[in-house]
Write an enzyme that holds these catalytic residues in place. Structure first.
Site, PDB file in Angstrom:
ATOM      1  N   GLY A 266       0.824  -0.901  -0.084  1.00 31.68           N
ATOM      2  CA  GLY A 266      -0.327  -0.526  -0.115  1.00 31.68           C
ATOM      3  C   GLY A 266       0.612   1.685   0.083  1.00 31.68           C
ATOM      4  O   GLY A 266       0.181   2.792  -0.366  1.00 31.68           O
TER       5      GLY A 266
ATOM      6  N   GLY B  42       0.397   4.624  -2.010  1.00 25.94           N
ATOM      7  CA  GLY B  42       0.184   6.263  -1.834  1.00 25.94           C
ATOM      8  C   GLY B  42      -0.968   5.938  -0.221  1.00 25.94           C
ATOM      9  O   GLY B  42      -1.544   6.942  -0.283  1.00 25.94           O
ATOM     10  N   LYS B  43      -1.127   4.470   0.070  1.00 21.29           N
ATOM     11  CA  LYS B  43      -2.563   4.150   0.924  1.00 21.29           C
ATOM     12  C   LYS B  43      -1.952   3.401   2.288  1.00 21.29           C
ATOM     13  O   LYS B  43      -2.842   3.703   3.178  1.00 21.29           O
ATOM     14  CB  LYS B  43      -3.078   2.829   0.003  1.00 21.29           C
ATOM     15  N   MET B  44      -0.809   2.902   1.700  1.00 17.22           N
ATOM     16  CA  MET B  44      -0.078   3.275   3.885  1.00 17.22           C
ATOM     17  C   MET B  44       0.968   4.595   3.857  1.00 17.22           C
ATOM     18  O   MET B  44       1.720   4.559   3.521  1.00 17.22           O
ATOM     19  CB  MET B  44       0.453   1.814   4.297  1.00 17.22           C
TER      20      MET B  44
END
Lengths: 299, 299, 299, 299
Positions: free
Chosen positions: A267, A271-273
């Site tokens: 992620g 850019g999700k984490m």
């Protein structure tokens, strides 16, 4: 690197003591301990909104109460249509059963019993579902988003359960795959018979979840089993600049490339984490890991 | 019980010869051989409609052509929004890349590269997606079912691909979780900006798939990776009185009770698989098993 | 990073063409293709000695011929006592059978049939084993290493098989866990009854395998299923300054930390794999992957 | 079939309360609860001898104390040479460390650190091992069985540990694969240098374990991770007319047919498990499941 401290089992130890012992060890136990620390921090962080995604047959298996308790700490809940259907079935007074996984599916079919591994359900429960949707179709077909539709089910159903709680506590509940479930089939049946039909736009709910993510100071994610619930939360995380906390419980393999088995660190690339995020992947059956982790922080 | 006949590798043997050799052996190879026989019979059975469900990142991994060739034998196709998004991305002229699975996600993020295990994609591809949906929003928002919406994308996109083929060949394509994808996000973005919005009822597609199942003399199912595609087909199978043929390729475990790992025989209890059905569960990465099985019947 | 080139299935394609197509794709298929390239290079490298370790019930499953053909390229063979017992059982004229994995173990027991997943064997085969060891005990008990003992079995048994081939071709064959097998039980039985007993020192074989490793210019390892065979080769690799080539086929998970699921790259830390080594982990049932990889290089 | 009773997490609940709650649910948690009941009954059954087999890197991971406590209930212990080597390393004053699983193996090698997933060890510990075996070779080479050899190590080593405890409590400890370990390598090294060599017959220990099995009124088996320890116990179970109790903890798949992933019920066909036996397969990382089950019966 820190010294391995061998786990010591004490007589009558409580769950938080056991999980604390797991902090000193490697492999899966160490991940359970890490998940416990992250869950505790995530829940205590007043600036953090918690997104909880549940795939897999958690409700039939007997995890309904655990999920309901976790909803007290949850800002956004995403799950499968199957879990919500089974939740509603129980809210309508029907039950699930545990039995022998080696039983013959042919015999089960003869007896009108549906099987989910070693969990069973009478097929006749669908009659109660039919009644519920028949009776409430006029109210349900007014809804304009899946979330509102699910809240409405929670409002209209009698018994307690996940949907009832989401409605009572106004916890946003998303189910992008709702058409893929008993609830979906029931609504299709009513749509076929009725002059007036549902009108829930398939993209409508995205706005709500993105908005919550966008306006969060910090975000935390808890994924049970991957699937749509994970991915639907993941795609909203881009709007929070990535999750600050993450716990994933799955037994799916990463090698075949599916989202359910993908480690949380992937992620980061999307850019999700957050790069600075605290997260852990727990490789464990969620019926074992989720109660264990949750009980460890309920001191 | 039949005698184990030890598999013999011959120089230059073709794929169907290898898989034929697998008929004589146990464990996974025997299941590959069985799947080959079932696929061959399923495709040759003129009375049988084939329902093909694909979860997992098959398009990014490089299985697009295999899926497209299998569509020639397919009556109903169900997949994830992710697969269709990546299909469209390639139809718009962008690409996927293979690399080292050990690469740092932090560095990938710095370079604007998204990762799916060892498959990579530039994040900038989303700009082309945006252009496509911006340009075509007026036509897309007219659609009333997800299937029609997906066919419209197929019609409007330039390059070849799965959606293009489904549109050209009028193969019904379902994606109950379409909001959970890049395509979903794009439509949300347009909906936010536009005065006119989409109006695709979330339950509308059930009618189509149930109708196809209902009117089939016989049905066959092929599941890659489980997930929504499997379950959405499974729930329609009840209307065909159970599938006559079944092939499932998954690496998910059955023990945690999720649908993706559930053996096909469980479908018998639910009436989704015929008691007399011919079916097999193949425990294997689908990028290995699917081309191997398919190539074995392309003599 | 290189462009994903979608795999294309051609009519009548041979195995090497299929595996060549897999070079362009991700996930498991890409690993099969990589294993094919490495196996080809390993076998063609005249300076490289090949160490082949096989755990799992490969012989009962029907992989005996594949293993025997691979022995033509093998300098050191390591396997389990179970595989060698089943090899000897077949060499003595008995057989294995494939059947239904859902059969009742209680009924099998009543019928005197032993089960290995979906492979079966009559329990009475042990009588022929008894006769063989009774008849040949005097010659067998003279041996001073497990390798010599196994070669002697190969010499004394009539039918063809792995041990016969190892003896004929003088391929060093190691089985550190020989006491954990039917062969072990047979020798125990004879030891109990006989005045003269075996005298095979448990550490004696290490010398042979270390010596071969030590004197190799280059080394390559092929591991099927991990277990003792993998580890026994791994510990000898330190004396070759690490393997130059490596192929591992296993379905075991890495997370619980066992050697069978450990990726080959961990061997770099121990000095068992060269930093510059060419290696790949294939996550696949070996009855599928091993014939597929091997057939792909038999052009 | 019994009603699913949803698991309820209580504040400060102890481990036995949590596992008792798991009795009411399906999937993995139900198996944990079943294992708890079986372990409790097995340990309390005065007529039952307990055979405990441990594969996998349990000692490095931090499970040494759990294993040592379980030895108090154990009549026969079987494990891998690796576990015993790491046990001895700690008994000699050296340590294991937990760290980041994503660390580079190349860097670890440069720093002289060996890795087992996320557990680490300095390579220099082997120097202490060398000293120990150098100093004690004369006493060790006198032993005639692996069991006596291992007891002798237990006697001669200073610190506490598994081997020390087995020696002190005279718990029979078997390790059929002892040559496949650091201990094996050390003995090989001394054998090479010394005029006098070891003389431990590879089949000698079978007699001891068969004898214990043969003379048992009832038997119970606990398998962690499968491998040689499981199989070596299994083959002795035939002499007890099959085990009465069984607990298996493994994450290996059954489909590829290996012994480590084979469900306990397969043992019924072989006569290694009684038809009336009480047994359960737990699909879980043993570092999680073993302490959880054990703690649940330590009230």
């Amino acid at each position: 690197m820190k010294l391995v401290k061998h786990l010591k089992v004490q007589k009558g130890m409580n769950v938080s003591e056991l999980v604390q012992e797991m902090q000193g060890v490697g492999f899966g136990a160490g991940d359970i301990a890490k998940a416990s620390l992250i869950m505790d921090e995530m829940f205590k962080d007043k600036n953090c909104r918690v997104f909880f995604g549940v795939a897999g047959a958690m409700v039939p298996a007997g995890m309904k109460e655990v999920i309901m308790d976790l909803l007290d700490e949850t800002d956004v809940f995403v799950t499968t249509g199957a879990n919500l259907t089974h939740d509603l079935i129980e809210a309508l007074g029907e039950n699930h059963y545990i039995g022998d996984k080696l039983v013959s599916d042919e015999e089960l079919n003869d007896e009108g019993i549906d099987r989910i591994y070693n969990v069973f359900m009478k097929n006749e429960v669908y009659e109660k579902l039919e009644d519920f949707f028949e009776k409430n179709f006029d109210k349900l077909r007014e809804c304009k988003t899946i979330k509102d539709f699910l809240w409405k089910i929670g409002e209209l159903s009698q018994g307690k359960g996940i949907l009832k709680k989401c409605w009572e506590k106004k916890i946003p509940v998303f189910c992008p795959g709702i058409s893929d479930s008993g609830i979906g089939m029931m609504m299709w049946g009513r749509n076929v018979k009725s002059k007036f039909k549902t009108n829930i736009d398939v993209f409508a709910d995205i706005n709500d979840i993105v908005d919550i993510s966008w306006t969060s100071k910090k975000t935390g994610v808890i994924y049970v089993g991957g699937g749509l619930p994970k991915n639907f939360i993941q795609q909203s995380m881009q709007f929070s600049k990535g999750a600050d906390y993450g716990i994933q419980i799955t037994t799916d393999r990463p090698e075949p490339g599916g989202s359910s088995g993908a480690p949380l660190k992937e992620g980061i690339s999307w850019g999700k984490m957050k790069k600075t995020g605290k997260f852990v992947d727990v490789f464990c059956d969620a019926t074992i890991a989720l109660p264990l982790i949750f009980a460890s922080i309920r001191k």
